[in-house]
Design an enzyme around this catalytic site. Structure first.
Site, PDB file in Angstrom:
ATOM      1  CE  LYS A 188      55.486  48.084 -25.263  1.00  0.00           C
ATOM      2  NZ  LYS A 188      55.453  46.705 -25.732  1.00  0.00           N
TER       3      LYS A 188
HETATM    4  P1  NAD Z   1      65.050  46.254 -31.048  1.00  0.00           P
HETATM    5  O1  NAD Z   1      65.373  47.595 -30.529  1.00  0.00           O
HETATM    6  O2  NAD Z   1      65.823  45.082 -30.529  1.00  0.00           O
HETATM    7  O3  NAD Z   1      65.178  46.223 -32.644  1.00  0.00           O
HETATM    8  C1  NAD Z   1      64.497  47.111 -33.460  1.00  0.00           C
HETATM    9  C2  NAD Z   1      65.074  46.987 -34.856  1.00  0.00           C
HETATM   10  O4  NAD Z   1      64.344  47.824 -35.740  1.00  0.00           O
HETATM   11  C3  NAD Z   1      66.529  47.435 -34.967  1.00  0.00           C
HETATM   12  O5  NAD Z   1      67.210  46.590 -35.868  1.00  0.00           O
HETATM   13  C4  NAD Z   1      66.409  48.837 -35.569  1.00  0.00           C
HETATM   14  O6  NAD Z   1      67.574  49.211 -36.299  1.00  0.00           O
HETATM   15  C5  NAD Z   1      65.236  48.635 -36.465  1.00  0.00           C
HETATM   16  N1  NAD Z   1      64.569  49.898 -36.821  1.00  0.00           N
HETATM   17  C6  NAD Z   1      64.341  50.974 -36.051  1.00  0.00           C
HETATM   18  N2  NAD Z   1      63.723  51.929 -36.757  1.00  0.00           N
HETATM   19  C7  NAD Z   1      63.543  51.430 -37.994  1.00  0.00           C
HETATM   20  C8  NAD Z   1      62.978  51.920 -39.179  1.00  0.00           C
HETATM   21  N3  NAD Z   1      62.447  53.133 -39.214  1.00  0.00           N
HETATM   22  N4  NAD Z   1      62.980  51.114 -40.281  1.00  0.00           N
HETATM   23  C9  NAD Z   1      63.502  49.874 -40.213  1.00  0.00           C
HETATM   24  N5  NAD Z   1      64.058  49.350 -39.113  1.00  0.00           N
HETATM   25  C10 NAD Z   1      64.090  50.122 -38.038  1.00  0.00           C
HETATM   26  O7  NAD Z   1      63.490  46.046 -30.823  1.00  0.00           O
HETATM   27  P2  NAD Z   1      62.685  44.685 -30.736  1.00  0.00           P
HETATM   28  O8  NAD Z   1      62.613  44.278 -29.305  1.00  0.00           O
HETATM   29  O9  NAD Z   1      63.191  43.745 -31.756  1.00  0.00           O
HETATM   30  O10 NAD Z   1      61.221  45.188 -31.117  1.00  0.00           O
HETATM   31  C11 NAD Z   1      60.798  45.338 -32.468  1.00  0.00           C
HETATM   32  C12 NAD Z   1      59.290  45.346 -32.527  1.00  0.00           C
HETATM   33  O11 NAD Z   1      58.801  44.126 -31.949  1.00  0.00           O
HETATM   34  C13 NAD Z   1      58.592  46.463 -31.757  1.00  0.00           C
HETATM   35  O12 NAD Z   1      57.405  46.812 -32.413  1.00  0.00           O
HETATM   36  C14 NAD Z   1      58.268  45.814 -30.425  1.00  0.00           C
HETATM   37  O13 NAD Z   1      57.198  46.456 -29.768  1.00  0.00           O
HETATM   38  C15 NAD Z   1      57.888  44.439 -30.913  1.00  0.00           C
HETATM   39  N6  NAD Z   1      57.960  43.400 -29.877  1.00  0.00           N
HETATM   40  C16 NAD Z   1      59.115  43.136 -29.224  1.00  0.00           C
HETATM   41  C17 NAD Z   1      59.124  42.145 -28.249  1.00  0.00           C
HETATM   42  C18 NAD Z   1      60.376  41.743 -27.517  1.00  0.00           C
HETATM   43  O14 NAD Z   1      60.326  40.772 -26.759  1.00  0.00           O
HETATM   44  N7  NAD Z   1      61.508  42.400 -27.706  1.00  0.00           N
HETATM   45  C19 NAD Z   1      57.953  41.456 -27.936  1.00  0.00           C
HETATM   46  C20 NAD Z   1      56.786  41.742 -28.654  1.00  0.00           C
HETATM   47  C21 NAD Z   1      56.817  42.712 -29.623  1.00  0.00           C
END
Ligand code: NAD
Length: 424
Positions: free
Chosen positions: A114
């Protein structure tokens, strides 16, 4: 010259200590030896770099960045890069360890890694973001590569950021290296279906879970926290399957309509205004209130540790799908399990992203690209198999979905480590 400091973190507990504790608990249930726990409980390598970046006004800011490899026993390491003000080294280490388990559970030939940079990407211009990303890539250039360590998007990073990493790495090598990073834009070697893959994988798990419980997704109510890559697409897919999304949120706050939210309108509103708040036909709701709604399905898809020992007993959802990594603390896990809530753990529920990243890496190495239907069908096969293996293990070991999934994964990594032997 200014140095950017991290503000107070959203992390209530040290995530790496949580990950280490989870490993020990799983090792107890699955009979993994103490020596292996000692090896698997640490990260192989952690690189900390400073990233001096020219800002648009001519000043220089120095950002702090990390790239951590947890384990490579089953293949090159794989894991996203996070841009967020709360990033810490221990958070990156925990996320790297969870990546190792996730890849092993899905049966794909990767270890876990990561990366993260302490920054607020929303407050950087596009050119500042590009300069910072290119300098960060240069600082970690000897660590990454198609056979070594392959980054991908995470919170605060997207396909454009991956394009800059790909380009910076390729410029330094003198030729295009497609396999260095996944989540790239389609026109430069990305995979069809990668953008939606994490949410699609979550949907496939939810479908399996609902079927196992003898229920139907059609007509179920859902609340989704986070409206970025994972939360937005998951909301869309749930609606396509007939579920009613009654609440959604982003970092600004949430929106709620007890009948249903018009998810297409919410996506358009978010694109136009940058936030969900103010969508016509919805009331405001806080992120905390969203988690406690009386829904069939709750999907925390933002950050870690949003359901804790403090609020878990007030959660009323019947199924919790961890779209985010680590949204439940171990204390929350215990409380929800006692209440009979079915938890779909992160290493299973959000693994779709890394599975299609694996497909992108394979396609890049072969320079032969697949149709989207093919990508989605293969993702469904892998996710459904992992779900069923977890379900069966949960029953045979009389344990939770979390311990079953982590246990299967840790066993596989332990076996690879033992088979390879300890060098020298
Ligand atoms: P992203 O940046 O696209 O979206 C994150 C979202 O969370 C945004 O809408 C943001 O406004 C919101 N957010 C941020 N802080 C917040 C808070 N305190 N309360 C509520 N909402 C909040 O990120 P993502 O890629 O969608 O990732 C989200 C989660 O999923 C993370 O934990 C990431 O590790 C996990 N994840 C992502 C992927 C991927 O392919 N993108 C894969 C596996 C896991």
């Amino acid at each position: 010259m200014t140095t950017v400091e991290a503000p107070a973190s959203h992390l209530l507990e040290n995530p790496f200590e949580i990950a280490q504790r989870q490993l020990q608990l799983v090792a107890d249930v699955f009979g993994i030896s103490d020596d292996l726990v000692k090896v698997l409980g640490q990260c192989k390598k952690a690189l900390s770099v400073s990233i001096p970046t020219r800002m648009d006004d001519g000043s220089v800011e120095v950002f702090q960045g990390y790239r951590v490899t947890h384990n490579i026993a089953r293949g090159p390491s794989k894991g996203g890069i996070r841009y967020h003000p709360d990033v810490t080294l221990d958070e990156v280490k925990a996320l790297a360890m969870w990546m190792t388990w996730k890849c092993a559970l899905m049966g794909i030939p990767f270890g876990g890694a990561k990366g993260g940079v302490i920054c607020d990407p929303k407050r950087l211009s596009r050119s500042e973001l590009e300069r910072m990303t290119r300098r960060f890539t240069s600082e970690i250039i000897n660590e990454i590569g198609p056979e070594r360590d392959i980054p991908a998007p995470d919170v605060g990073t997207d396909a454009s950021v991956m394009a800059w990493i790909f380009d910076t790495f390729s410029m330094n090598k003198g030729h295009s290296v497609l396999g260095v990073v996944t989540g790239k834009p389609i026109m430069i070697g990305g995979s069809l279906g990668r953008e939606e893959a994490t949410a699609r994988g979550a949907l496939y798990c939810i479908r399996q879970a609902v079927q196992k419980r003898g229920e139907q997704l059609d007509g179920m109510t859902a609340a989704v926290q986070g409206f970025g890559n994972v939360g937005l697409h998951l909301s869309r897919f749930l609606v396509e399957d007939g579920a009613k999304v009654i609440a959604a949120s982003d970092s600004v706050g949430g929106i709620y309509n007890p009948d249903r939210i018009d998810v297409s309108a919410a996506i358009a509103h978010k694109q136009e205004t940058g936030a969900l708040a103010g969508l016509r036909g919805t009331e405001e709701i806080t992120n905390e209130e969203l988690l406690l709604l009386d829904v069939d399905l709750l999907a925390p898809c933002a950050l870690e540790q949003v359901i804790t020992g403090e609020n878990a007993d007030k959660v009323r959802a019947k199924i919790v799908c961890e779209g985010a990594n680590g949204p439940l603390t171990p204390a929350a896990d215990e409380i929800l399990e006692d209440k009979g809530v079915l938890i779909l753990p992160d290493v299973l529920a959000n693994a779709g992203g890394v599975v299609v990243s694996y497909f992108e890496w394979v396609q890049g190495l072969q320079e032969y690209f697949w149709k989207e239907d093919e990508v989605n069908a293969k993702l469904n096969d892998i996710t459904t198999r992992a779900f069923n293996e977890t379900w069966v293990t949960r029953e045979s070991k009389q344990t939770t979905m979390r311990f079953a999934s982590y246990g299967l994964a840790v066993q596989r990594v332990a076996e690879a480590t033992t088979t390879r032997g300890l060098y020298p």
